[in-house]
Design an enzyme around this catalytic site. Structure first.
Site, short mmCIF file in Angstrom:
data_model
loop_
_atom_site.label_atom_id
_atom_site.label_comp_id
_atom_site.label_asym_id
_atom_site.label_seq_id
_atom_site.Cartn_x
_atom_site.Cartn_y
_atom_site.Cartn_z
CB ALA A 44 106.83 -4.40 20.30
N GLY A 97 107.54 -3.81 14.98
CA GLY A 97 108.00 -5.19 15.10
C GLY A 97 107.29 -6.12 14.12
CD GLU A 101 111.80 -3.93 13.99
OE1 GLU A 101 110.94 -3.97 14.91
OE2 GLU A 101 112.95 -3.50 14.16
CD GLU A 104 109.45 0.27 15.31
OE1 GLU A 104 109.26 1.01 14.31
OE2 GLU A 104 109.48 -0.96 15.23
C1 3H9 Z 1 107.74 -1.85 18.26
O1 3H9 Z 1 107.25 -2.58 17.47
C2 3H9 Z 1 109.14 -1.99 18.78
C3 3H9 Z 1 109.91 -2.96 17.94
O2 3H9 Z 1 110.77 -2.30 17.05
C4 3H9 Z 1 110.64 -3.96 18.78
C5 3H9 Z 1 111.75 -3.52 19.57
C6 3H9 Z 1 112.51 -4.59 20.29
N1 3H9 Z 1 100.50 -2.64 21.24
O3 3H9 Z 1 94.75 2.78 17.05
P1 3H9 Z 1 93.52 1.97 17.28
C7 3H9 Z 1 95.66 -1.07 20.59
S1 3H9 Z 1 106.89 -0.55 18.94
C8 3H9 Z 1 99.46 -2.67 22.10
O4 3H9 Z 1 92.39 2.60 18.00
P2 3H9 Z 1 93.15 1.81 14.42
C9 3H9 Z 1 95.22 0.36 20.84
O5 3H9 Z 1 95.71 0.84 22.06
C10 3H9 Z 1 105.27 -0.70 18.22
N2 3H9 Z 1 98.24 -2.18 21.79
O6 3H9 Z 1 92.98 1.31 15.92
C11 3H9 Z 1 93.72 0.19 20.85
O7 3H9 Z 1 93.36 -0.35 22.10
P3 3H9 Z 1 92.06 0.18 22.87
C12 3H9 Z 1 105.24 -0.18 16.83
C13 3H9 Z 1 98.07 -1.68 20.56
O8 3H9 Z 1 92.49 0.81 13.58
C14 3H9 Z 1 93.48 -0.88 19.81
O9 3H9 Z 1 94.73 -1.57 19.66
N3 3H9 Z 1 103.89 -0.17 16.34
C15 3H9 Z 1 99.10 -1.63 19.63
O10 3H9 Z 1 92.76 3.24 14.32
C16 3H9 Z 1 93.06 -0.35 18.47
O11 3H9 Z 1 93.99 0.64 18.07
C17 3H9 Z 1 103.13 0.94 16.31
O12 3H9 Z 1 103.57 2.01 16.65
C18 3H9 Z 1 100.37 -2.14 20.00
N4 3H9 Z 1 101.41 -2.13 19.17
O13 3H9 Z 1 94.73 1.77 14.14
C19 3H9 Z 1 101.74 0.78 15.82
N5 3H9 Z 1 98.64 -1.04 18.49
O14 3H9 Z 1 90.92 -0.18 21.98
C20 3H9 Z 1 100.77 1.38 16.82
C21 3H9 Z 1 97.35 -0.76 18.73
O15 3H9 Z 1 92.12 -0.54 24.16
N6 3H9 Z 1 99.38 1.21 16.43
N7 3H9 Z 1 97.00 -1.15 19.96
O16 3H9 Z 1 92.25 1.65 23.00
C22 3H9 Z 1 98.79 1.96 15.48
O17 3H9 Z 1 99.38 2.78 14.82
C23 3H9 Z 1 97.32 1.76 15.28
O18 3H9 Z 1 96.79 1.21 16.45
C24 3H9 Z 1 96.96 0.82 14.08
C25 3H9 Z 1 95.42 0.56 14.13
C26 3H9 Z 1 97.30 1.54 12.78
C27 3H9 Z 1 97.65 -0.49 14.19
#
Ligand code: 3H9
Length: 763
Positions: A111, A150, A153, A173
């Site tokens: 998400a 998500g 999911e 999450e």
């Molecule tokens: C969810 O899914 C809820 C569901 O169950 C639904 C419920 C109804 N959204 O980390 P990085 C941005 S909750 C928005 O530096 P990497 C991040 O801020 C979500 N933005 O890169 C950054 O922006 P900026 C569950 C996001 O390669 C840029 O992307 N998901 C999101 O080291 C690069 O990120 C998670 O918890 C997002 N979801 O790592 C995953 N994700 O450049 C969260 C990233 O402006 N994300 N951004 O600062 C991560 O763990 C890491 O970002 C990922 C990439 C491993 C994906």
């Protein structure tokens, strides 16, 4: 191959990479994204809501590509795009099966976290995923890069999942204070069984594709293009029945003693959670998966999510997520932006001094794939260090299922061995004269543009830089023990450090898996400087009637991994004593409770004189009887009573509130001073340092975020209250930035950076 024409689309012929291609565009789309690969496959592309692109490949497979760089997060527009393109694919009589993939080799990061603060817009996730699962044509998820939250999911709602061998999946999450509320808590255990689902969902761990295959989360791995493999697979399952492929139709496999399983899970989670509520809610949702029919389980998942979603903890954890990414984006006082300057490549690094820190740094560098020259002057310590480093590398590699990077390290007793290193990190004993001498020697033997870094935790960077021929290439790289595990790195810039040197150190830290926060040069930098008033308040509380266990209990209940006295015993009472001695604070016999014109507690010095160094000697603020378990020590209680009697101090009852307010608000007050002086650029930097390096509970965001939640007026008033009650206790006077923020109406934490910047420009 015949081109399909959509009624609301226009067909056009384009020349891309020299080839003539027919592409179908929706009426309003003026451009189309193409690649040689797309041309080869003759995909007929058009965008839907800009965020999900649809094409038909191999004649009968509908391909939906999520497009929301960098991680294809499921924003409102992406969800709308998925809903529209799935509908189209299912309505197309030529299409027999569907593949969902993500642009740029990333399936989906979940998400869109940035949308969480705003009212919900666009189609919700749950019905969207249900519609995919209910589809009459097979839908295959092509997982490349990551499928998280998500994103996973969504994949679990598909009928099949094909993953690239290097992909990672997970339901993280819980790390954002939430639970996987798009069916994750109900579908995952139906595939993996309950124990694995409990572990994955309550920790949020990202797992490799190989582990996901073993756990039946994915159906097949590929080393080729995940999309090509998924398209091929989709063709092969085109006419297959789908009932058994709908995960929500599967029973949730339950072990015979369900109550015992969940009781044990709940106990483990509560122990680890340190007051965080999301892990507990995750277990409750998983219990619903095991005990209720799917539809009712989904209702329970939704109810639990509703309570988490608006909680302060979720806000704090989401703040911490973005703070970690924002850390260090700032300019140095000279006006130079280090994040705008290019880091220099570091191919070979050197570590000088192979004590505990040097060993950890060497391991971390080698694990990042760098060649390392490891130098220790004496033969015996070098041999011991080599053995320890090899062991650490082997154990780490075994855990990850890789070969240990032993060959990347060259050991030497001779400092000249560092001559061809691009960057040197000194990690010798914390002694100013020793380090100054070493910097002079390094300056003579290193190649001309080599960066010289010091792992000092307290010494003045400028003093060391002055020993070097090129002080602009000198920075501090303050690692935290154990250095191969801890994610925090304070990159300390001196008055002459160049932005390029800071950028290079931050970048090297990133390669080592660390979060590098650039901080200014002052006593203790950011982390240790704030620790000092925190610890001192703890000592004053002992003088006034508290015990180490009452202070620690309050702090641990707040969420710290360890209270301050247990932490002091772990890091060593002798370590703090040495720092205080170097500052001229220690006096033998320690009878005087005033030093350098202010109240001082010599309790730590007295314990040092007794040989009570903490865990390492089995005695400190607690006793340790052949274990690491801290036991309250009657000797210490007697010692405190005698101390109070000697100094005419009456013991009083000190409650939990006072412990927390005096320790935490004094620490926060110092954080504001640090911001005021420009030592840290913003509250996010301070918070990242405290969460990653000092055990501050992540679900409370960090000290500065916590202050904004408590209310700056309250923090300021309580500090003033304690200051009046104990006028001799230092650090309790609210600093001027805190007062100014209160006077300007206590703006939210994300506005502070702007206000601080303005303050600096007036200086
Ligand atoms: C969810 O899914 C809820 C569901 O169950 C639904 C419920 C109804 N959204 O980390 P990085 C941005 S909750 C928005 O530096 P990497 C991040 O801020 C979500 N933005 O890169 C950054 O922006 P900026 C569950 C996001 O390669 C840029 O992307 N998901 C999101 O080291 C690069 O990120 C998670 O918890 C997002 N979801 O790592 C995953 N994700 O450049 C969260 C990233 O402006 N994300 N951004 O600062 C991560 O763990 C890491 O970002 C990922 C990439 C491993 C994906």
């Amino acid at each position: 191959m015949k081109t399909q024409l959509w009624t609301d689309a226009v067909m056009t012929t384009r020349r891309i990479n020299g080839a003539k291609v027919e592409v179908v565009l929706p009426a309003k789309t003026s451009t189309v994204q193409s690649s040689a690969h797309a041309i080869k496959k003759k995909r007929n592309n058009f965008s839907c809501g800009k965020m999900a692109q649809y094409s038909r490949v191999s004649g009968t497979v509908g391909l939906i590509t999520l497009q929301n760089p960098p991680v294809n997060a499921l924003s409102a527009a992406v969800r709308q795009g998925i809903v529209d393109t799935v509908k189209r694919a299912l309505g197309d009589p030529e299409v027999k099966s569907v593949v969902i993939c993500g642009q740029n080799g990333v399936f989906c990061g979940g998400a869109d976290i940035r949308e969480f603060g705003s009212p919900m817009a666009g189609p919700p996730l749950v019905p969207m995923i249900h519609a995919i699962e209910a589809a009459g044509k097979p839908v295959v998820a092509a997982i490349e890069g990551v499928a998280l939250g998500g994103g996973l999911e969504l994949a679990l709602g598909c009928h099949y999942r094909i993953a690239h061998s290097k992909a990672k999946v997970g339901l993280p999450e819980v790390t954002l204070g939430l639970l996987p509320a798009a069916g994750g808590t109900q579908r995952l255990p139906r595939l993996t069984g309950l124990p694995a689902a409990i572990e994955l969902i309550t920790t949020g761990r990202h797992i490799t594709a190989a582990e996901a295959l073993k756990l039946s989360i994915v159906d097949q791995l590929t080393d080729q293009s995940g999309v090509d493999a998924a398209v091929k697979f989709a063709k092969s399952v085109a006419e297959q029945p789908l009932d058994a492929r709908r995960v929500s139709n599967l029973p949730c496999p339950c072990p015979p003693d369900l109550d015992a399983l969940f009781e044990a899970a709940m106990q483990k989670v509560r122990r680890r959670a340190r007051g965080a509520t999301a892990p507990v809610a995750c277990v409750q949702a998983l219990r619903a998966a095991a005990t209720l029919p799917y539809a009712r389980g989904m209702q329970r998942e939704e109810e639990l999510m509703a309570t988490l979603f608006t909680s302060g903890q979720a806000r704090a954890l989401q703040y911490a997520f973005f703070a970690q990414r924002a850390a260090g984006r700032w300019s140095m006082p000279s006006g130079a932006r280090w994040d705008g300057s290019e880091p220099k490549p570091v191919r070979k690094a050197a570590v000088v001094g192979l004590g505990t820190m040097g060993r950890g740094i060497t391991v971390s560098l080698a694990q990042a794939g760098l060649s390392v020259i490891a130098v220790e002057a004496e033969e015996k310590p070098l041999k011991e260090a080599k053995q320890a480093i090899s062991g650490m590398l082997q154990r780490g590699a075994a855990r990850r299922g890789e070969a240990p990077a032993l060959d990347l390290i060259t050991y030497s007793q001779n400092l000249r061995a560092v001559a061809d290193a691009d960057l040197v990190i000194e990690a010798v004993f914390e002694d100013a004269d020793l380090k100054k001498r070493l910097f002079r020697q390094l300056s003579a033997v290193c190649k001309p543009r080599a960066f010289l870094c010091t792992n000092t935790s307290s010494l003045d960077i400028d003093l060391l830089a002055a020993q070097s021929r090129l002080p602009e290439l000198v920075v501090g790289m303050h690692f935290f023990a154990p250095a191969h595990v801890m994610k925090l790195l304070e990159v300390v810039y001196g008055s002459r450090s160049s932005p390029e040197a800071v950028a290079t150190a931050v970048n090297l830290g990133k390669r080592m898996g660390k979060v590098g926060v650039a901080v200014g040069n002052c006593r203790g930098f950011v982390g240790n400087r704030m620790l000092s008033p925190y610890f001192e308040q703890g000592l004053f509380l002992l003088e006034e009637g508290a015990t180490p266990e009452s202070v620690d209990a309050a702090l641990e209940e707040f969420g710290f991994a360890m209270g301050l006295f247990r932490m002091s015993d772990l890091s060593g009472i002798d370590v703090g004593w040495r720092v205080r001695k170097a500052e001229g604070l220690v006096q033998p016999g320690a009878a005087v409770r005033v030093r350098q014109g202010r109240r001082y507690s010599p309790l730590g010095d007295l314990l040092y004189e007794q040989g009570r160094f903490g865990q390492k000697t089995g005695r400190g603020w607690y006793r340790y009887d052949n274990s690491r378990e801290a036991t309250p020590d009657p000797w210490l209680h007697g010692f405190l009573e005698a101390y109070r009697a000697r100094h005419g101090l009456a013991a009083r009852r000190i409650d939990r509130r006072e412990v927390l307010e005096r320790c935490l608000y004094a620490l926060i007050n110092e954080g504001f001073r640090i911001l005021e002086e420009g030592i840290a650029a913003g509250p996010e930097d301070v918070d990242v340092i405290y969460v990653l390096g000092y055990g501050w509970p992540k679900h409370r965001g960090g000290p500065m975020f916590y202050a904004s939640m408590v209310g700056l007026t309250k923090i300021s008033e309580r500090l003033e209250y304690y200051q009046q009650a104990h006028p001799d206790v230092p650090y309790l006077q609210p600093c001027s930035l805190l007062r100014r923020l209160v006077a300007s109406g206590s703006p939210p934490v994300h506005k502070w950076r702007e206000i601080i910047k303005k303050t600096h420009s007036h200086l």
